[in-house]
Each structure stands twice: as C-alpha cells, then as structure tokens.
Design an enzyme around this catalytic site. Structure first.
Site, PDB file in Angstrom:
ATOM      1  N   CYS A   2      24.050   1.370  31.178  1.00  0.00           N
ATOM      2  CA  CYS A   2      25.520   1.214  31.340  1.00  0.00           C
ATOM      3  C   CYS A   2      26.304   1.763  30.152  1.00  0.00           C
ATOM      4  CB  CYS A   2      25.956  -0.232  31.525  1.00  0.00           C
ATOM      5  SG  CYS A   2      25.259  -1.019  32.953  1.00  0.00           S
ATOM      6  N   ARG A  28      24.606   7.452  30.734  1.00  0.00           N
ATOM      7  CA  ARG A  28      24.143   6.072  30.555  1.00  0.00           C
ATOM      8  C   ARG A  28      24.035   5.319  31.884  1.00  0.00           C
ATOM      9  NH1 ARG A  28      24.330   4.239  25.300  1.00  0.00           N
ATOM     10  NH2 ARG A  28      24.341   2.106  26.068  1.00  0.00           N
ATOM     11  N   TRP A  75      24.511   1.248  35.242  1.00  0.00           N
ATOM     12  CA  TRP A  75      23.095   1.429  35.560  1.00  0.00           C
ATOM     13  C   TRP A  75      22.603   0.042  35.921  1.00  0.00           C
ATOM     14  CZ3 TRP A  75      20.367   5.489  36.639  1.00  0.00           C
ATOM     15  CH2 TRP A  75      18.978   5.393  36.691  1.00  0.00           C
ATOM     16  N   ASN A 101      27.993  -4.116  28.843  1.00  0.00           N
ATOM     17  CA  ASN A 101      26.699  -3.423  28.828  1.00  0.00           C
ATOM     18  C   ASN A 101      25.682  -4.362  28.188  1.00  0.00           C
ATOM     19  OD1 ASN A 101      25.317  -1.049  26.506  1.00  0.00           O
ATOM     20  ND2 ASN A 101      24.510  -1.608  28.485  1.00  0.00           N
ATOM     21  N   GLY A 102      24.560  -4.597  28.859  1.00  0.00           N
ATOM     22  CA  GLY A 102      23.530  -5.477  28.295  1.00  0.00           C
ATOM     23  C   GLY A 102      23.049  -6.441  29.365  1.00  0.00           C
ATOM     24  N   GLU A 480      -2.189  11.459  30.498  1.00  0.00           N
ATOM     25  CA  GLU A 480      -0.739  11.614  30.382  1.00  0.00           C
ATOM     26  C   GLU A 480      -0.397  12.618  29.263  1.00  0.00           C
ATOM     27  OE1 GLU A 480       1.787  11.110  31.974  1.00  0.00           O
ATOM     28  OE2 GLU A 480       3.443  11.111  30.558  1.00  0.00           O
ATOM     29  N   LYS A 484       1.819  15.953  30.024  1.00  0.00           N
ATOM     30  CA  LYS A 484       3.072  16.248  29.324  1.00  0.00           C
ATOM     31  C   LYS A 484       2.967  17.585  28.610  1.00  0.00           C
ATOM     32  CE  LYS A 484       5.190  13.901  30.334  1.00  0.00           C
ATOM     33  NZ  LYS A 484       5.628  12.758  31.073  1.00  0.00           N
ATOM     34  N   GLU A 487       3.056  20.489  31.076  1.00  0.00           N
ATOM     35  CA  GLU A 487       4.318  20.493  31.816  1.00  0.00           C
ATOM     36  C   GLU A 487       5.440  21.176  31.024  1.00  0.00           C
ATOM     37  OE1 GLU A 487       5.660  16.467  32.306  1.00  0.00           O
ATOM     38  OE2 GLU A 487       7.146  17.004  33.808  1.00  0.00           O
ATOM     39  N   HIS A 503     -20.239  15.899  30.705  1.00  0.00           N
ATOM     40  CA  HIS A 503     -20.697  16.177  32.078  1.00  0.00           C
ATOM     41  C   HIS A 503     -20.057  17.436  32.653  1.00  0.00           C
ATOM     42  CE1 HIS A 503     -22.936  12.455  32.245  1.00  0.00           C
ATOM     43  NE2 HIS A 503     -21.862  11.808  31.777  1.00  0.00           N
ATOM     44  N   LYS A 601      13.147  16.539  38.689  1.00  0.00           N
ATOM     45  CA  LYS A 601      13.072  15.151  38.224  1.00  0.00           C
ATOM     46  C   LYS A 601      12.614  14.221  39.339  1.00  0.00           C
ATOM     47  CE  LYS A 601      13.659  11.967  35.129  1.00  0.00           C
ATOM     48  NZ  LYS A 601      12.546  11.926  34.156  1.00  0.00           N
TER      49      LYS A 601
HETATM   50  C1  F6R Z   1       5.960  14.070  34.555  1.00  0.00           C
HETATM   51  C2  F6R Z   1       6.760  13.424  35.579  1.00  0.00           C
HETATM   52  C3  F6R Z   1       6.220  13.341  36.953  1.00  0.00           C
HETATM   53  C4  F6R Z   1       6.651  12.027  37.635  1.00  0.00           C
HETATM   54  C5  F6R Z   1       6.235  12.026  39.108  1.00  0.00           C
HETATM   55  C6  F6R Z   1       6.582  10.724  39.778  1.00  0.00           C
HETATM   56  O1  F6R Z   1       6.606  14.070  33.310  1.00  0.00           O
HETATM   57  O2  F6R Z   1       7.858  13.000  35.316  1.00  0.00           O
HETATM   58  O3  F6R Z   1       4.827  13.457  36.970  1.00  0.00           O
HETATM   59  O4  F6R Z   1       6.065  10.961  36.955  1.00  0.00           O
HETATM   60  O5  F6R Z   1       6.879  13.080  39.783  1.00  0.00           O
HETATM   61  O6  F6R Z   1       7.939  10.441  39.677  1.00  0.00           O
HETATM   62  P1  F6R Z   1       8.508   9.000  39.952  1.00  0.00           P
HETATM   63  O7  F6R Z   1       8.083   8.116  38.848  1.00  0.00           O
HETATM   64  O8  F6R Z   1       9.995   9.177  39.987  1.00  0.00           O
HETATM   65  O9  F6R Z   1       7.940   8.561  41.269  1.00  0.00           O
END
Ligand code: F6R
Length: 606
Positions: A2, A28, A75, A101-102, A480, A484, A487, A503, A601
């Site tokens: 927020c 935010r 938010w 906010n909070g 992970e 990252k 990516e 293996h 995203k």
């Molecule tokens: C990697 C990334 C993606 C998401 C995946 C699932 O940095 O962001 O691998 O984690 O597309 O997304 P959500 O969590 O929105 O279902």
C-alpha cells in the site's frame, strides 16, 4: 504494501497533486485507489476498486476542489479488492477519513468492542477501526489532535496513517513500522509512504521516525512524539531524478526488491508467530482446520515450485506425508487424490495457468485446495477453498525474489499449523524454528550489507557454464539459484541435488565451470564430499555456507557467507546471496534485468 499520500496547501488543487502522487506510488499496490478532499466542512471521499485510472475516470465527472487531501493505493491484506475495502475509510458519521499502510494486529478485538457500542462497519479492512475510534473520542469532546493521539495509542501492529477531520484545517499523520516521509515546500506539505509520491512538487524531505506525530496546516507544521513533546527533524534535499524514483534510487526493480526482503519478511511474519510460546496464529486457519487432512500435495511452477519443494520437505520431516509437483505435470498426469488430500497451490501472482489447472483438477477429484499467494483478489485466491496471503507487496521485476522468500516463510508457518492438526502434536523444534524465522529479516539484511556476490560474479564472468548443488532444504535453493542465473544472465546454469552430481552431470565439470555449493549445517560432510569430487576435476568452488565452517572454507575458492540459523530456514539467506550473484552477473553482462527476453511476470497460458 500500500501507498499513502496527503497534501496540505492553500491552493485548491489537492486532487491533481494527490493523483500524481498516487500514480508515483502505484508500484506499492494497484488493487484499488481512493482519496478524500476537504474544502471547509467534512471530507469528500472518492474510491474505486482497480487501478488509479478508474478513480481518475470517476473524478472526471465530479472532481471536488480543496486544499487538503489524503490518498491511498492498495495492496490488499485484509479483504478482497472492492470499492468498500478501498481507502479512505470513514466512521459512522463520515466526519473522519483515514488512509493507512500496514497491519493493525489487534483489529479484531477493536472491531468487536466498537460493534458492541453500536458502530457499523462497511469494509473487511483492519484500517476501518481507526476512524471509528477517532469518532468516539471526538464525541467525548476531544479535539481532533487529541482524538488522533488517543486512537493511535490503542493500535498495535504496523502503521503509517494520515487523517482528515471535519471542521479542522489540518492533516494528522503518524507512523510505526511502516514508512512515512514529509515533503516540505513553500506553503505546501506532503506526507507519503515514499519520496517519489511528491518529487514532482518538492525535493525537500523530512524522514520521520517511528512514533512521530505530524500536524500539518497550510500555515505550518509541528512534529511531536505521541505524548505531544516536540521533536527536531532535519530537512534533507534528495537528488533523485523523478524518472528513476519508482526504483527508489536502485538501477533495477529486481535489485530494489531484493533489498526490500527484510521489510517484506517482517510483514509476512507480523502477528503470526511467537517463538517464546511456539504459537502460530494464522487468522483464517485456527487450530483444527486441517484435522481431517492425511496428505498434502504442493502444485506450482518455476520459483514457486522451489518454494513448494521446501514446504514439502518441512512437512515430510515432521511426520506429514507430502509431495511437491510441477503444476504442468500434475494437470497432465495427476496422482491419486481423495477427500483427505489437501492440495496447496503456491503462486505469487495467483494467475499462473498451469497452477490454476492443477488446482482445478485436484478440486474436481475431491481434494480440498488452498492458495498461497501474494495477490488477494487473484483467481487462485478466489477459486480455492481457502487462501494464505504472503504479504510481500507488489513485485515488478519479472524474476521472482522477495515473493520467494515470503513464500518459504509462509509455508513454514502454514506447515506448523498442518503438523499440529495432522499429527496431533507440535514439531519438536518449533520454538527454534520460529526463532529462526523471526531472525530472518535481520539476517537477510546482514547478507545485503556484506555480500561479496558482485566480486564473485565478476571473477567468473567468462565461464562456460555455472552449476549449483545442495541437499535437503537447500537442494531447492540450488535449483532456484540456477533458474535465476539463467533467467536474467542468459548464461547456461543448472541446479542439482548434491548427491546426483556424480550420476551424470560431473561429466560436464571442467576448470571453466564454477560450482556453487550451498550448505545448511545438516549432512554437510556429504556435500563436502561432492565438493571434493568437483575440486578433483579442477573446477572452482564457491561455497554458500553458514559462518565458521573451517573445512568448507579449506575446500572452497570463495565463500559467500550466511548467518548461522536453523537448517530449515538457512535456505532463505543463502538464496539471497544467489539472487545477488545472478543480479550482478546479469548487470555485468548488461542484460535487460527487469524484463528478460521471452519471459512474462504472469504466465496465463498452459
Ligand atoms: C522466475 C519466476 C517464475 C515464476 C513462475 C510461477 O523468476 O518468477 O518461475 O515463479 O512463472 O509464477 P507464479 O508464482 O506467479 O505462479
């Protein structure tokens, strides 16, 4: 997260300036937006579910004028994104308008008290208790300022609050645990969650401390503590370009979001865990919620799948049968499911098509479903039987960072609820686990302050490939870390269970493939054995390990240190080191970090 803003001035253009401020705060939150403006008399409130553009359209028809106003972009943390839940909130008599906010932790208790005295609530929010309390104090004869102070004394939790009151020409504001800054211009004041909100109007800023109370009128402002004692705060001039201000001075949203993790984790944990008593309090999941559950299945994609793997391990080692599935595979070849199965969809956006398909599949097969998500009004939150919100605040960078950390912490808390309901007893180590979680915000801050990930990224910038290994709760961290890295840097990276290296993947290990080995203080000697295998092939080793591991230091070319903590949560600071590594590797290679090629995203196709 927020965003709030207030504007105090003589000229009648509060609405325009508030809308500009809200647009600058949209990062935010963007579930709903609203404002209240005063021109003599009482506050006029306008609010709409959805993005600020919807509020603007509504104001096109009947824009009020006035010099004093407050605004909010939401938010959601309590209640779905609706017009009713949008801020500002008013009391019964519409004499008071408040933005916040909070999280008000004692809102349930305050709401009950107020309802017993006849107050009628219009929203599901925790915030709405504030205007009702102020209204009561006004009715007792208190001045607006006294009513504000008395109300604030009743609140526990985190808050930045701004308030307008009928018949008063001031804005009243305070903060505790949530950000609030004061912008100062000639004859004008702004109060906001962040400087970019008013950078179009002034760059003179007072950074307020917890407990500061500001009363700002067109003629001047006063800052005091909660008891009314005057406090001195200096005015500073910020030198940000308004264009970069949304990134808070960082070069990329991803880096900003990595640095927001201590605050995000505090927000995730707030009011939910007490290490001293071992109690876990999840509002929508009281004890006994999962008494009839016999097994748990996690479904998720990408980074969220890695968080799901951690969640599954935490349950499995505490006696709850549990498995994590890639959502796309689950939907195609579902495992056996019945009415005793709980299927948990882990999805920060709540909109990922593969995860939604898996959840729908599970629901149709008779399973109970829970969404663990960052977005209150998301499809996953609406379609599942229940939802647990991770409260990380909006994430703009395509690469998930702070949402991963908040997912892991949320799953640890949720896991403890499940362990108690399914097995009938608490985890043996619950106090230590909860203390480990409580320590995380500070420990992540330590990593952010001292990481040498940029130097390591530079050192290995010309490598052929990058491998990441780990076992137990840091095996998902290795996966992970690799995800990252590839990516955002576009370099070849792979994550493996440490024991699997020999293996097959070991065939790829050469002096030009650095191996990042993640340790968590459990079965470390085995991972060290894998490191020695790598060392024997001449590959550089970078250990990500808790402080003081002499043997690890001996066998590693570099060490990215993390604070010592419970092995089940070590993965969080370890992953922050790897986030920084990926970020710096990509930055050195000049990649478009916030928008990597071919990725989005929210992935809304299967
Ligand atoms: C990697 C990334 C993606 C998401 C995946 C699932 O940095 O962001 O691998 O984690 O597309 O997304 P959500 O969590 O929105 O279902």
């Amino acid at each position: 997260m927020c965003g709030i803003i207030a504007r105090v001035g003589d000229s009648d253009d509060a609405v325009d300036e508030l809308l500009t401020g809200l647009e600058n705060l949209e990062y935010r939150g963007y579930d709903s937006a609203g404002l209240a403006v005063k021109n003599g008399g009482g506050p006029n409130v306008f609010k709409r579910e959805g993005e600020i553009s919807r509020l603007k359209t509504a104001l096109d028809d009947e824009a009020p004028s006035g010099g004093l106003g407050i605004g909010h972009t939401r938010w959601s943390t309590h209640g779905p994104p609706t017009d009713e839940n949008a801020h500002p909130h008013t009391g019964c008599g519409d004499r008071v308008a408040v933005v916040h906010n909070g999280i008000i932790e004692n809102h349930d208790q305050l709401r009950e008290e107020l309802q017993a005295r006849g107050h009628v609530f219009e929203s599901d929010t925790d915030t709405e208790v504030i205007p009702h309390l102020v209204e009561e104090h006004l009715a007792e004869g208190a001045t607006a300022e006294e009513a504000f102070r008395r109300t604030v004394r009743r609140l526990s939790g985190s808050y930045a609050v701004a308030m307008l009151v009928e018949d008063s020409d001031a804005v009243y504001a305070t903060r505790r645990g949530s950000p609030l800054v004061l912008g100062v211009d000639e004859g004008e004041y702004f109060l906001a969650s962040d400087v970019p909100a008013f950078l179009d109007f002034t760059d003179d800023v007072v950074y307020l401390d917890d407990g500061d109370v500001v009363v700002a009128e067109p003629g001047g402002h006063v800052i005091t503590d909660l008891d009314g004692n005057s406090v001195e705060r200096t005015v500073k001039t910020v030198e940000w370009d308004p264009e970069d201000a949304g990134k808070g001075g960082y070069d990329h949203y991803m880096l900003k979001e990595i640095h927001e993790q201590p605050a995000a984790l505090r927000q995730t944990l707030r009011g939910r865990a007490d290490p001293a008593t071992g109690e876990v309090t999840l509002d929508d999941f009281p004890p006994g919620t999962f008494d009839d559950v016999e097994r748990v299945q996690f479904v998720a994609c990408g980074t969220s799948y890695h968080a799901g793997l951690v969640g599954s391990r935490l349950l499995g080692t505490r006696g709850v049968p549990s498995q994590a599935f890639l959502a796309s595979e689950y939907a195609t070849s579902p495992p056996p499911v019945d009415g005793d199965t709980l299927v948990v969809g882990v999805t920060q956006s709540g909109e990922t098509a593969d995860t939604l398909a898996a959840l729908r599949q599970a629901h149709a097969a008779g399973a109970r479903t829970v969404a663990v998500t960052n977005v209150v009004g998301s499809t996953a939150a609406r379609e599942c039987d229940d939802a647990l919100f991770i409260r990380a605040g909006p994430e703009i960078g395509v690469a998930a960072t702070k949402t991963y950390s908040s997912q892991v912490v949320s799953l640890a808390l949720f896991g403890e609820r499940l362990v108690r309901d399914v097995t009938g007893s608490r985890s043996d180590d619950v106090e230590r686990l909860l203390q480990g979680l409580a320590d995380l915000p500070g420990q992540v801050q330590q990593v952010l302050d001292y990481s040498k990930a940029r130097r390591v990224a530079k050192q290995y910038r010309d490598s052929d490939a990058y491998f990441f290994i780990g076992r137990d709760t840091v095996h998902p961290v290795a996966m992970e870390g690799a995800l990252k890295f590839k990516e955002i840097s576009y370099e070849h990276a792979e994550g493996f269970a440490a024991g699997e290296l020999k293996h097959g993947p070991l065939a790829l290990v050469t002096p030009n493939t650095p191996v990042f080995a993640v340790f968590n203080d459990r079965d470390d000697e085995k991972t060290l054995g894998n490191v020695k295998e790598v060392e024997a092939r001449g590959a550089p080793v970078v250990a990500v390990a808790p402080e003081g591991h002499e043997e690890v230091v001996q066998h590693a070319d570099e060490v990215l240190t993390i604070p010592d903590t419970h092995p089940d949560v070590t993965g969080v600071p370890a992953n922050v080191q790897l986030q920084l590594l990926s970020y710096h590797a990509a930055d050195i290679l000049d990649r478009p970090i916030d928008k990597p090629r071919n990725l989005a995203k929210s992935v809304t196709v299967e």
